[in-house]
Design an enzyme around this catalytic site. Structure first.
Site, PDB file in Angstrom:
ATOM      1  N   GLN A 109      32.307  -8.749  24.202  1.00 15.06           N
ATOM      2  CA  GLN A 109      31.840 -10.079  23.794  1.00 15.06           C
ATOM      3  C   GLN A 109      32.290 -11.173  24.769  1.00 15.06           C
ATOM      4  O   GLN A 109      31.552 -12.100  25.029  1.00 15.06           O
ATOM      5  CB  GLN A 109      32.346 -10.429  22.379  1.00 15.06           C
ATOM      6  CG  GLN A 109      31.477  -9.852  21.284  1.00 15.06           C
ATOM      7  CD  GLN A 109      31.907 -10.311  19.900  1.00 15.06           C
ATOM      8  OE1 GLN A 109      32.603 -11.309  19.728  1.00 15.06           O
ATOM      9  NE2 GLN A 109      31.486  -9.582  18.886  1.00 15.06           N
TER      10      GLN A 109
ATOM     11  N   PRO B 199      32.814  -5.202  15.578  1.00 15.47           N
ATOM     12  CA  PRO B 199      31.628  -4.331  15.504  1.00 15.47           C
ATOM     13  C   PRO B 199      31.991  -2.909  15.951  1.00 15.47           C
ATOM     14  O   PRO B 199      32.723  -2.744  16.919  1.00 15.47           O
ATOM     15  CB  PRO B 199      30.646  -4.966  16.508  1.00 15.47           C
ATOM     16  CG  PRO B 199      31.165  -6.341  16.766  1.00 15.47           C
ATOM     17  CD  PRO B 199      32.647  -6.292  16.553  1.00 15.47           C
TER      18      PRO B 199
ATOM     19  N   ASP C 167      26.197 -14.492  14.719  1.00 13.59           N
ATOM     20  CA  ASP C 167      27.105 -15.274  15.568  1.00 13.59           C
ATOM     21  C   ASP C 167      27.162 -14.739  16.993  1.00 13.59           C
ATOM     22  O   ASP C 167      27.422 -15.485  17.933  1.00 13.59           O
ATOM     23  CB  ASP C 167      28.518 -15.314  14.966  1.00 13.59           C
ATOM     24  CG  ASP C 167      29.202 -13.960  14.960  1.00 13.59           C
ATOM     25  OD1 ASP C 167      30.042 -13.722  15.843  1.00 13.59           O
ATOM     26  OD2 ASP C 167      28.897 -13.136  14.080  1.00 13.59           O
ATOM     27  N   GLN C 168      26.864 -13.423  17.169  1.00 15.59           N
ATOM     28  CA  GLN C 168      26.936 -12.844  18.518  1.00 15.59           C
ATOM     29  C   GLN C 168      25.819 -13.354  19.426  1.00 15.59           C
ATOM     30  O   GLN C 168      25.932 -13.297  20.647  1.00 15.59           O
ATOM     31  CB  GLN C 168      26.869 -11.315  18.440  1.00 15.59           C
ATOM     32  CG  GLN C 168      28.088 -10.685  17.784  1.00 15.59           C
ATOM     33  CD  GLN C 168      28.017  -9.170  17.816  1.00 15.59           C
ATOM     34  OE1 GLN C 168      27.962  -8.553  18.883  1.00 15.59           O
ATOM     35  NE2 GLN C 168      28.016  -8.549  16.659  1.00 15.59           N
TER      36      GLN C 168
ATOM     37  N   HIS D 181      31.610 -17.676  11.020  1.00 15.20           N
ATOM     38  CA  HIS D 181      31.665 -17.233  12.416  1.00 15.20           C
ATOM     39  C   HIS D 181      30.554 -17.901  13.236  1.00 15.20           C
ATOM     40  O   HIS D 181      30.764 -18.326  14.369  1.00 15.20           O
ATOM     41  CB  HIS D 181      31.479 -15.713  12.500  1.00 15.20           C
ATOM     42  CG  HIS D 181      32.763 -14.955  12.623  1.00 15.20           C
ATOM     43  ND1 HIS D 181      33.316 -14.261  11.584  1.00 15.20           N
ATOM     44  CD2 HIS D 181      33.602 -14.788  13.670  1.00 15.20           C
ATOM     45  CE1 HIS D 181      34.450 -13.693  11.994  1.00 15.20           C
ATOM     46  NE2 HIS D 181      34.640 -13.999  13.249  1.00 15.20           N
TER      47      HIS D 181
END
Length: 364
Positions: A104, A131, A296-297, A319
């Site tokens: 990330q 994740p 949110d990613q 998030h």
């Protein structure tokens, strides 16, 4: 190097490692120094943990920069990045710290580097509070590729808590700019599949029990689809003992959702399977196009893209709100969240819209 140093409060909103990862990545992409204080103030063990420290050192090395305060437990760091070059790097948490969280922080930096990147990431592949690698491969990767991302992710070894020992090799090509995405049509769920696994000394029956319990749970709500959850015993390609399950649903418009759960000592396998199934069902009910974990990613990619991105979601998570806060502080992106008001929407359905900053890779 820009003379300005941004300051970021690591205790705001969600108050976890995500603020550090996003801020560090955007600092490196812009070549701007950043100070982050009160790191992970909202956590039971505040400050840097091995995974956060490893991620910080990785982007420092990728950008040929320097970082102050980079020790375990530190609540304040100062990162001064150089130029993102690409090339080969190794990052090892030496614990079960999550390799997907290392990705990330590193992936956005790889995209805006001069040359292709190859990152050898070591740690936990299926860890709590992060994740699972299966999620990253099956859900995150195909969706983030819609922004124009070109990445290859090779899972060489799985690693579980507490030992870690997992290994993933990430190869990423740099790009000129990110395309905006438009994910506003959910369509119908057309496919449900997954994997229930055991590794190490754990009996294969656990995998079958997780799978069967998950299928029973989904069947109560979705009766007309074949559900294919494979039970697997991982022998050679796993380090340590672990069990878990991930279940994936795909829609007619190419949306992908998941529910997952990891086994713990003293928790029945049935319960692990049911938890994953209920998580998946919850993320299908809201009629959004992404699940609560992808939401949110994708924010950082929407923020950096050139043009307007739209994403249909369920309830907007803390998030996601935190990611938006960081992105708006550190880029010129502007976000707008509104309720979806079409006939398929319910009270929980939202549209997140972003006028991206249009970041360009100066090297390409």
């Amino acid at each position: 190097m820009a003379a300005t140093t941004f300051e970021m409060d690591g205790s705001v909103m969600e108050g976890g490692g995500q603020i550090l990862r996003l801020s560090a990545a955007l600092s490196c992409i812009h070549g701007t120094s950043i100070k982050i204080n009160k790191i992970r103030a909202g956590r039971s063990t505040p400050g840097l943990r091995p995974q956060h420290l490893t991620g910080l050192e990785l982007v420092r090395d990728m950008s040929e920069g320097s970082v102050e305060g980079a020790v375990i437990g530190s609540s304040e760091i100062a990162l001064s990045p150089g130029q993102l070059k690409g090339g080969s790097h190794i990052a090892d948490t030496q614990t079960a710290g999550s390799v997907t969280l290392l990705m990330q922080v590193a992936l956005p930096c790889c995209l805006f580097s001069q040359h292709p990147s190859q990152l050898q990431l070591k740690g936990g592949t299926n860890a709590e509070m992060a994740p699972q690698i299966d999620y990253t491969l099956k859900v995150f990767k195909p969706i983030v590729e819609r922004f124009g991302v070109n990445m290859d992710c090779d899972l060489r070894m799985r690693g579980y808590y507490p030992k870690g020992g997992g290994e993933v090799v990430l190869r990423v090509n740099p790009i000129k700019e990110l395309n905006p995405i438009n994910m506003t049509e959910r369509g119908n769920i057309t496919k449900i599949y997954g994997r229930a696994f055991v590794a190490g000394v754990l009996p294969f029956k656990l995998a079958k029990d997780m799978s069967a319990a998950a299928v029973r749970t989904i069947r109560k709500e979705i009766k007309d689809l074949y559900i294919n959850i494979q039970s697997l015993q991982e022998k050679d390609q796993a380090c340590g003992n672990g069990n878990g399950i991930i279940i994936i649903a795909e829609s007619s418009t190419g949306c992908i959702f998941a529910g997952s759960s990891l086994g713990k000592k003293g928790v029945y396998a049935d319960k692990v399977g049911i938890e994953a199934a209920e998580m998946l069902l919850r993320n299908i009910r809201h009629n959004g196009c992404v699940d609560e974990f992808l939401q949110d990613q994708l924010i950082v990619y929407m923020a950096l893209a050139k043009g307007v991105s739209r994403m249909r979601t369920g309830p907007v998570t803390l998030h996601t709100q935190t990611a938006i806060h960081v992105a708006e502080q550190l880029t010129k992106a502007k976000f707008l969240i509104r309720r979806a008001e079409d006939e398929n929407a319910n009270n929980d359905t939202h549209i997140i819209e972003c006028q991206g900053a249009g970041m360009e890779n100066p090297s390409l």
